[in-house]
Design a protein around this motif. Sequence first.
Motif, PDB file in Angstrom:
ATOM      1  N   ILE A  27      -4.235  71.131 -17.785  1.00 38.98           N
ATOM      2  CA  ILE A  27      -2.664  70.359 -17.181  1.00 38.98           C
ATOM      3  C   ILE A  27      -1.398  71.162 -18.243  1.00 38.98           C
ATOM      4  CG2 ILE A  27      -2.074  68.678 -19.062  1.00 38.98           C
ATOM      5  CD1 ILE A  27      -4.500  67.184 -20.117  1.00 38.98           C
ATOM      6  N   ASP A  28      -1.039  71.453 -16.729  1.00 43.02           N
ATOM      7  CA  ASP A  28      -0.029  72.270 -16.526  1.00 43.02           C
ATOM      8  C   ASP A  28       1.135  71.270 -16.834  1.00 43.02           C
ATOM      9  OD1 ASP A  28       2.187  73.608 -16.127  1.00 43.02           O
ATOM     10  OD2 ASP A  28       0.831  75.096 -14.901  1.00 43.02           O
ATOM     11  N   GLY A  29       2.392  70.733 -16.591  1.00 48.48           N
ATOM     12  CA  GLY A  29       2.948  69.551 -16.100  1.00 48.48           C
ATOM     13  C   GLY A  29       2.405  67.864 -15.948  1.00 48.48           C
ATOM     14  N   GLU A  30       2.507  67.219 -14.898  1.00 48.37           N
ATOM     15  CA  GLU A  30       1.671  66.532 -14.555  1.00 48.37           C
ATOM     16  C   GLU A  30       0.650  67.121 -13.861  1.00 48.37           C
ATOM     17  OE1 GLU A  30       2.819  63.012 -15.368  1.00 48.37           O
ATOM     18  OE2 GLU A  30       4.295  64.628 -16.596  1.00 48.37           O
ATOM     19  N   ASN A  31       0.366  68.258 -13.782  1.00 46.55           N
ATOM     20  CA  ASN A  31      -0.993  68.598 -12.640  1.00 46.55           C
ATOM     21  C   ASN A  31      -1.987  68.425 -13.416  1.00 46.55           C
ATOM     22  OD1 ASN A  31       1.309  68.496 -10.578  1.00 46.55           O
ATOM     23  ND2 ASN A  31       1.839  70.491 -11.155  1.00 46.55           N
ATOM     24  N   VAL A  32      -2.727  68.333 -13.132  1.00 45.84           N
ATOM     25  CA  VAL A  32      -4.360  68.646 -13.712  1.00 45.84           C
ATOM     26  C   VAL A  32      -5.268  69.950 -12.519  1.00 45.84           C
ATOM     27  CG1 VAL A  32      -6.581  68.183 -14.863  1.00 45.84           C
ATOM     28  CG2 VAL A  32      -3.883  66.902 -14.593  1.00 45.84           C
ATOM     29  N   PHE A  33      -5.325  70.631 -13.097  1.00 45.59           N
ATOM     30  CA  PHE A  33      -6.463  71.228 -12.521  1.00 45.59           C
ATOM     31  C   PHE A  33      -8.095  71.397 -12.803  1.00 45.59           C
ATOM     32  CE2 PHE A  33      -2.209  72.643 -12.003  1.00 45.59           C
ATOM     33  CZ  PHE A  33      -1.985  72.948 -10.801  1.00 45.59           C
ATOM     34  N   ILE A  34      -9.139  71.854 -11.987  1.00 46.11           N
ATOM     35  CA  ILE A  34     -10.583  71.970 -13.023  1.00 46.11           C
ATOM     36  C   ILE A  34     -11.149  73.158 -12.305  1.00 46.11           C
ATOM     37  CG2 ILE A  34     -12.509  70.011 -12.982  1.00 46.11           C
ATOM     38  CD1 ILE A  34     -11.191  67.982 -11.502  1.00 46.11           C
ATOM     39  N   ARG A  35     -11.913  73.679 -12.973  1.00 43.88           N
ATOM     40  CA  ARG A  35     -12.891  74.460 -12.573  1.00 43.88           C
ATOM     41  C   ARG A  35     -13.876  73.635 -13.157  1.00 43.88           C
ATOM     42  NH1 ARG A  35      -8.603  77.672 -15.823  1.00 43.88           N
ATOM     43  NH2 ARG A  35     -11.130  78.088 -17.131  1.00 43.88           N
ATOM     44  N   GLU A  36     -14.978  74.441 -12.402  1.00 41.48           N
ATOM     45  CA  GLU A  36     -16.727  73.197 -12.844  1.00 41.48           C
ATOM     46  C   GLU A  36     -16.960  74.753 -12.742  1.00 41.48           C
ATOM     47  OE1 GLU A  36     -17.139  69.469 -11.503  1.00 41.48           O
ATOM     48  OE2 GLU A  36     -16.144  69.828 -10.156  1.00 41.48           O
ATOM     49  N   ASP A  72       0.829  67.420 -28.620  1.00 44.12           N
ATOM     50  CA  ASP A  72      -0.271  67.952 -28.956  1.00 44.12           C
ATOM     51  C   ASP A  72      -1.585  67.386 -28.254  1.00 44.12           C
ATOM     52  OD1 ASP A  72      -0.852  67.378 -32.074  1.00 44.12           O
ATOM     53  OD2 ASP A  72      -1.737  65.899 -31.385  1.00 44.12           O
ATOM     54  N   LEU A  73      -3.142  68.046 -28.910  1.00 42.63           N
ATOM     55  CA  LEU A  73      -3.729  67.723 -28.339  1.00 42.63           C
ATOM     56  C   LEU A  73      -4.307  66.512 -27.910  1.00 42.63           C
ATOM     57  CD1 LEU A  73      -6.892  69.382 -27.611  1.00 42.63           C
ATOM     58  CD2 LEU A  73      -7.487  69.390 -29.662  1.00 42.63           C
ATOM     59  N   LYS A  74      -3.758  65.842 -29.073  1.00 41.72           N
ATOM     60  CA  LYS A  74      -4.723  64.279 -28.694  1.00 41.72           C
ATOM     61  C   LYS A  74      -3.390  64.345 -27.341  1.00 41.72           C
ATOM     62  CE  LYS A  74      -6.698  63.314 -33.007  1.00 41.72           C
ATOM     63  NZ  LYS A  74      -6.497  62.480 -34.748  1.00 41.72           N
ATOM     64  N   GLU A  75      -2.265  64.087 -27.009  1.00 41.35           N
ATOM     65  CA  GLU A  75      -1.533  63.485 -26.125  1.00 41.35           C
ATOM     66  C   GLU A  75      -2.282  63.715 -25.137  1.00 41.35           C
ATOM     67  OE1 GLU A  75       2.746  63.338 -28.489  1.00 41.35           O
ATOM     68  OE2 GLU A  75       2.263  64.789 -27.307  1.00 41.35           O
ATOM     69  N   LYS A  84       3.128  75.660 -21.868  1.00 44.25           N
ATOM     70  CA  LYS A  84       3.093  74.389 -21.516  1.00 44.25           C
ATOM     71  C   LYS A  84       1.602  74.068 -21.258  1.00 44.25           C
ATOM     72  CE  LYS A  84       7.932  73.570 -20.934  1.00 44.25           C
ATOM     73  NZ  LYS A  84       8.428  75.069 -20.175  1.00 44.25           N
ATOM     74  N   GLN A  85       0.641  74.673 -20.936  1.00 46.15           N
ATOM     75  CA  GLN A  85      -0.347  74.735 -20.445  1.00 46.15           C
ATOM     76  C   GLN A  85      -1.644  74.439 -22.120  1.00 46.15           C
ATOM     77  OE1 GLN A  85      -2.189  77.132 -17.960  1.00 46.15           O
ATOM     78  NE2 GLN A  85      -1.050  76.751 -16.418  1.00 46.15           N
ATOM     79  N   TRP A  86      -2.676  72.924 -21.049  1.00 49.63           N
ATOM     80  CA  TRP A  86      -3.353  73.306 -21.899  1.00 49.63           C
ATOM     81  C   TRP A  86      -4.655  72.974 -21.378  1.00 49.63           C
ATOM     82  CZ3 TRP A  86      -4.682  72.975 -27.208  1.00 49.63           C
ATOM     83  CH2 TRP A  86      -3.659  72.612 -27.979  1.00 49.63           C
ATOM     84  N   LYS A 121      -4.948  76.373 -25.437  1.00 46.81           N
ATOM     85  CA  LYS A 121      -3.670  77.261 -25.897  1.00 46.81           C
ATOM     86  C   LYS A 121      -2.762  78.512 -25.926  1.00 46.81           C
ATOM     87  CE  LYS A 121       0.899  74.065 -26.752  1.00 46.81           C
ATOM     88  NZ  LYS A 121       1.090  74.265 -25.097  1.00 46.81           N
ATOM     89  N   THR A 122      -1.796  79.575 -25.251  1.00 42.62           N
ATOM     90  CA  THR A 122      -1.438  80.236 -24.967  1.00 42.62           C
ATOM     91  C   THR A 122       0.095  79.915 -25.509  1.00 42.62           C
ATOM     92  OG1 THR A 122      -1.108  80.489 -23.061  1.00 42.62           O
ATOM     93  CG2 THR A 122      -3.057  81.769 -24.131  1.00 42.62           C
ATOM     94  N   PHE A 123       0.518  81.178 -26.621  1.00 43.24           N
ATOM     95  CA  PHE A 123       2.084  80.804 -26.556  1.00 43.24           C
ATOM     96  C   PHE A 123       2.550  82.535 -26.719  1.00 43.24           C
ATOM     97  CE2 PHE A 123      -0.703  77.661 -29.453  1.00 43.24           C
ATOM     98  CZ  PHE A 123       0.726  76.786 -29.438  1.00 43.24           C
TER      99      PHE A 123
END
Length: 170
Positions: A63-72, A5-8, A44-46, A36-38
């Motif tokens: 957010i991809d699994g337990e990983n977080v990537f940043i694009r600024e 879920d988005l809040k999660e 599984k990414q947000w 999010k795509t389906f």
Amino acid sequence: MFYMDLKEAINFLENNSKFKEWVKFHKDDYLSYAFKTFMDENEKQWQLGFYSKTDDTLTTFTIDGENVFIREGEEVFKKEETAVKPLNLDELNMTIEKTMDIANKHKEEKYSHETVIKIMAIIQNLPDLGQIWNLTFITQSFNVLNIKIDANDGKILQEKLESIISFKQN
């Protein structure tokens, strides 16, 4: 189907050390969209986008699994005079799962002849519609079905089916 879920996803991000470090230097930036795509490998990414009014740019956290990537420093796709409004999570009563159920039911009732190959979902706060889930269904017959659903009550606000070919610019 179960989707994080988005809040999660937001809660997961807020507890991430990269995000905590970033937010120290971006206190005025605010959550302006989630994407999010389906039906593909990125299901599984947000992607959570934070808007900087100062720079008129976005920072996107994926957010991809337990990983977080940043694009600024990403460009904001909007008309210059249009304000980027924050998401109000207190007015978010429709989970992605409930929203997808409404959209899929509507699609089957009205457009059952269309075979969907990909779905993209974005929640945003638009000046003319308020906070909405904006769902785009791409079909095998090169059509795009766009359904905008109120993120508070689940009401379908707009829908449009058009050919991908009509998007071609002259």
